[in-house]
Design a protein around this motif. Structure first.
Motif, PDB file in Angstrom:
ATOM      1  N   LYS A  16      33.073  54.010  36.788  1.00 37.94           N
ATOM      2  CA  LYS A  16      33.692  53.922  38.107  1.00 37.94           C
ATOM      3  C   LYS A  16      34.760  52.835  38.142  1.00 37.94           C
ATOM      4  CE  LYS A  16      30.417  50.602  40.089  1.00 37.94           C
ATOM      5  NZ  LYS A  16      29.456  50.355  41.181  1.00 37.94           N
ATOM      6  N   VAL A  17      35.558  52.876  39.188  1.00 39.32           N
ATOM      7  CA  VAL A  17      36.605  51.881  39.373  1.00 39.32           C
ATOM      8  C   VAL A  17      35.969  50.516  39.641  1.00 39.32           C
ATOM      9  CG1 VAL A  17      38.550  51.218  40.836  1.00 39.32           C
ATOM     10  CG2 VAL A  17      38.166  53.613  40.272  1.00 39.32           C
ATOM     11  N   LEU A  18      36.560  49.478  39.058  1.00 38.47           N
ATOM     12  CA  LEU A  18      36.046  48.125  39.213  1.00 38.47           C
ATOM     13  C   LEU A  18      36.831  47.375  40.273  1.00 38.47           C
ATOM     14  CD1 LEU A  18      35.590  47.131  35.453  1.00 38.47           C
ATOM     15  CD2 LEU A  18      33.836  47.950  37.037  1.00 38.47           C
ATOM     16  N   SER A  19      36.145  46.489  40.984  1.00 35.61           N
ATOM     17  CA  SER A  19      36.777  45.596  41.933  1.00 35.61           C
ATOM     18  C   SER A  19      36.726  44.192  41.347  1.00 35.61           C
ATOM     19  CB  SER A  19      36.049  45.650  43.281  1.00 35.61           C
ATOM     20  OG  SER A  19      36.680  44.823  44.228  1.00 35.61           O
ATOM     21  N   LEU A  20      37.901  43.595  41.084  1.00 37.12           N
ATOM     22  CA  LEU A  20      37.961  42.322  40.375  1.00 37.12           C
ATOM     23  C   LEU A  20      38.770  41.306  41.162  1.00 37.12           C
ATOM     24  CD1 LEU A  20      38.825  43.745  36.825  1.00 37.12           C
ATOM     25  CD2 LEU A  20      36.558  43.103  37.664  1.00 37.12           C
ATOM     26  N   ASP A  21      38.324  40.048  41.135  1.00 37.31           N
ATOM     27  CA  ASP A  21      39.055  38.965  41.774  1.00 37.31           C
ATOM     28  C   ASP A  21      39.911  38.235  40.744  1.00 37.31           C
ATOM     29  OD1 ASP A  21      37.952  39.428  44.288  1.00 37.31           O
ATOM     30  OD2 ASP A  21      36.222  38.146  43.893  1.00 37.31           O
ATOM     31  N   VAL A  22      41.073  37.791  41.174  1.00 38.12           N
ATOM     32  CA  VAL A  22      41.889  36.921  40.328  1.00 38.12           C
ATOM     33  C   VAL A  22      41.279  35.526  40.416  1.00 38.12           C
ATOM     34  CG1 VAL A  22      44.180  36.002  39.871  1.00 38.12           C
ATOM     35  CG2 VAL A  22      43.927  38.326  40.778  1.00 38.12           C
ATOM     36  N   GLN A  23      40.736  35.048  39.314  1.00 33.69           N
ATOM     37  CA  GLN A  23      39.980  33.812  39.292  1.00 33.69           C
ATOM     38  C   GLN A  23      40.883  32.595  39.424  1.00 33.69           C
ATOM     39  OE1 GLN A  23      37.740  33.996  35.640  1.00 33.69           O
ATOM     40  NE2 GLN A  23      36.834  35.974  36.125  1.00 33.69           N
ATOM     41  N   ASP A  24      40.245  31.428  39.606  1.00 37.51           N
ATOM     42  CA  ASP A  24      41.005  30.188  39.736  1.00 37.51           C
ATOM     43  C   ASP A  24      41.857  29.911  38.499  1.00 37.51           C
ATOM     44  OD1 ASP A  24      39.978  29.735  42.230  1.00 37.51           O
ATOM     45  OD2 ASP A  24      38.389  28.397  41.567  1.00 37.51           O
ATOM     46  N   SER A  25      41.438  30.430  37.368  1.00 38.26           N
ATOM     47  CA  SER A  25      42.212  30.259  36.135  1.00 38.26           C
ATOM     48  C   SER A  25      43.437  31.172  36.099  1.00 38.26           C
ATOM     49  CB  SER A  25      41.335  30.560  34.920  1.00 38.26           C
ATOM     50  OG  SER A  25      40.911  31.915  34.934  1.00 38.26           O
ATOM     51  N   GLY A  26      43.528  32.092  37.079  1.00 43.68           N
ATOM     52  CA  GLY A  26      44.627  33.048  37.096  1.00 43.68           C
ATOM     53  C   GLY A  26      44.322  34.327  36.349  1.00 43.68           C
ATOM     54  N   ASP A  27      43.083  34.456  35.829  1.00 41.62           N
ATOM     55  CA  ASP A  27      42.703  35.616  35.019  1.00 41.62           C
ATOM     56  C   ASP A  27      41.864  36.602  35.817  1.00 41.62           C
ATOM     57  OD1 ASP A  27      43.774  34.380  32.628  1.00 41.62           O
ATOM     58  OD2 ASP A  27      42.018  33.082  32.654  1.00 41.62           O
ATOM     59  N   ILE A  28      41.747  37.802  35.266  1.00 41.37           N
ATOM     60  CA  ILE A  28      40.732  38.752  35.686  1.00 41.37           C
ATOM     61  C   ILE A  28      39.832  39.029  34.490  1.00 41.37           C
ATOM     62  CG2 ILE A  28      42.095  39.866  37.488  1.00 41.37           C
ATOM     63  CD1 ILE A  28      42.688  42.127  35.478  1.00 41.37           C
ATOM     64  N   GLN A  29      38.587  39.378  34.764  1.00 44.52           N
ATOM     65  CA  GLN A  29      37.641  39.700  33.702  1.00 44.52           C
ATOM     66  C   GLN A  29      37.683  41.206  33.492  1.00 44.52           C
ATOM     67  OE1 GLN A  29      35.764  37.355  31.987  1.00 44.52           O
ATOM     68  NE2 GLN A  29      35.186  39.004  30.606  1.00 44.52           N
ATOM     69  N   ALA A  30      38.524  41.637  32.565  1.00 43.91           N
ATOM     70  CA  ALA A  30      38.761  43.059  32.351  1.00 43.91           C
ATOM     71  C   ALA A  30      37.705  43.662  31.427  1.00 43.91           C
ATOM     72  CB  ALA A  30      40.149  43.275  31.741  1.00 43.91           C
ATOM     73  N   PRO A  31      37.387  44.948  31.609  1.00 46.14           N
ATOM     74  CA  PRO A  31      36.425  45.595  30.715  1.00 46.14           C
ATOM     75  C   PRO A  31      36.954  45.666  29.290  1.00 46.14           C
ATOM     76  CG  PRO A  31      37.487  47.207  32.146  1.00 46.14           C
ATOM     77  CD  PRO A  31      37.895  45.868  32.642  1.00 46.14           C
ATOM     78  N   TYR A  32      36.069  45.560  28.335  1.00 50.60           N
ATOM     79  CA  TYR A  32      36.348  45.664  26.897  1.00 50.60           C
ATOM     80  C   TYR A  32      37.068  44.437  26.332  1.00 50.60           C
ATOM     81  CZ  TYR A  32      35.290  50.627  27.560  1.00 50.60           C
ATOM     82  OH  TYR A  32      34.676  51.803  27.880  1.00 50.60           O
ATOM     83  N   ILE A  33      38.112  43.952  27.001  1.00 53.99           N
ATOM     84  CA  ILE A  33      38.971  42.942  26.379  1.00 53.99           C
ATOM     85  C   ILE A  33      38.811  41.548  26.971  1.00 53.99           C
ATOM     86  CG2 ILE A  33      40.698  44.562  25.562  1.00 53.99           C
ATOM     87  CD1 ILE A  33      42.315  44.097  28.019  1.00 53.99           C
TER      88      ILE A  33
END
Length: 254
Positions: A93-110
């Protein structure tokens, strides 16, 4: 004559007894309410609210987009934004992700992917390249803004006077990072936003070069080793827009 009249009267009386539908006062028997519901299932109470279909709210933004060419390439993502992400070739399913304080997102697989300062399309193109290197023969990455960070600039606006800090050297991701007006960001926080130090970073002498209008630039040396390992927060200075941070490589004696 009298005989014909008598026959006509008898015929009328017979019809009134066996043809009740011709009587204006006749009303056919009504079906019971339960029977009526069974025989007319299409009839519903218009005042009764139908139950809303269940769905995954996080999938709404990305599910409306079918092509990477349609992704937003105007608004840079900001820390605190929420995005929806899907990989078309992945049945998950589609993921809902926040842009973290580090400026990153926690992407699947990578894992961690830089998002702050990049548009949805730029992040998707970066992910596509990494996914096709190891996991997919072809990857179609759809990213859409699901919820913009609330700020004084408005939900979908980037301020015109947005500043930047540039980070070079032994960090996870060298580059140019946004610094909003009045944002208080220290040198150590900027390093974390850039992915932290690499293995051979010279953490005891991190340089901060500050430009001064009409004057020569000034250079600070910050001992972030003490800041990050000993809690010496007084050594951690605030950065300003257009500062340049340089993390040198430490010398290794073999």
């Amino acid at each position: 004559m009298m005989k014909k009249a008598l026959v006509a009267i008898v015929a009328v009386l017979f019809a009134s007894e066996y043809l009740p539908a011709q009587d204006p006062s006749f009303r056919p028997a009504e079906q019971s309410s339960s029977s009526r519901r069974r025989t007319t299932p299409a009839q519903t109470n218009s005042t009764e609210a139908a139950p809303a279909p269940t769905r995954d709210d996080s999938s709404v933004a990305a599910s409306r987009i079918m092509s990477m060419q349609s992704l937003d390439d105007v608004r840079p993502l900001m820390i605190g934004d929420r995005i929806s992400l899907k990989i078309v070739e992945d049945p998950e399913k589609v993921l809902s992700l926040d842009v973290q304080d580090s400026g990153d997102i926690q992407a699947p697989y990578i894992g961690l992917v830089k998002a702050a300062g990049r548009t949805c399309k730029q992040v998707a193109v970066s992910m596509k390249s990494k996914l096709e290197e190891q996991y997919f023969q072809r990857a179609t990455v759809i990213i859409a803004l699901e919820k913009a960070v609330r700020s004084k600039f408005g939900p979908n606006m980037v301020p015109d006077d947005m500043g930047y800090v540039t980070i070079y050297g032994q960090v996870g991701r060298q580059g140019k990072y946004e610094l909003a007006p009045e944002e208080e960001l220290t040198v150590s926080q900027a390093i974390l936003r850039a992915g932290g130090f690499t293995q051979f970073a010279k953490t005891k002498k991190v340089k901060v070069i500050r430009k001064r209008p009409g004057q020569n630039s000034i250079t600070y040396e910050i001992n972030l080793h003490d800041v990050m390992t000993k809690g010496r927060l007084e050594k951690d200075i605030l950065i300003r827009p257009n500062d340049v941070i340089i993390v040198d490589e430490k010398l290794i004696n073999f």
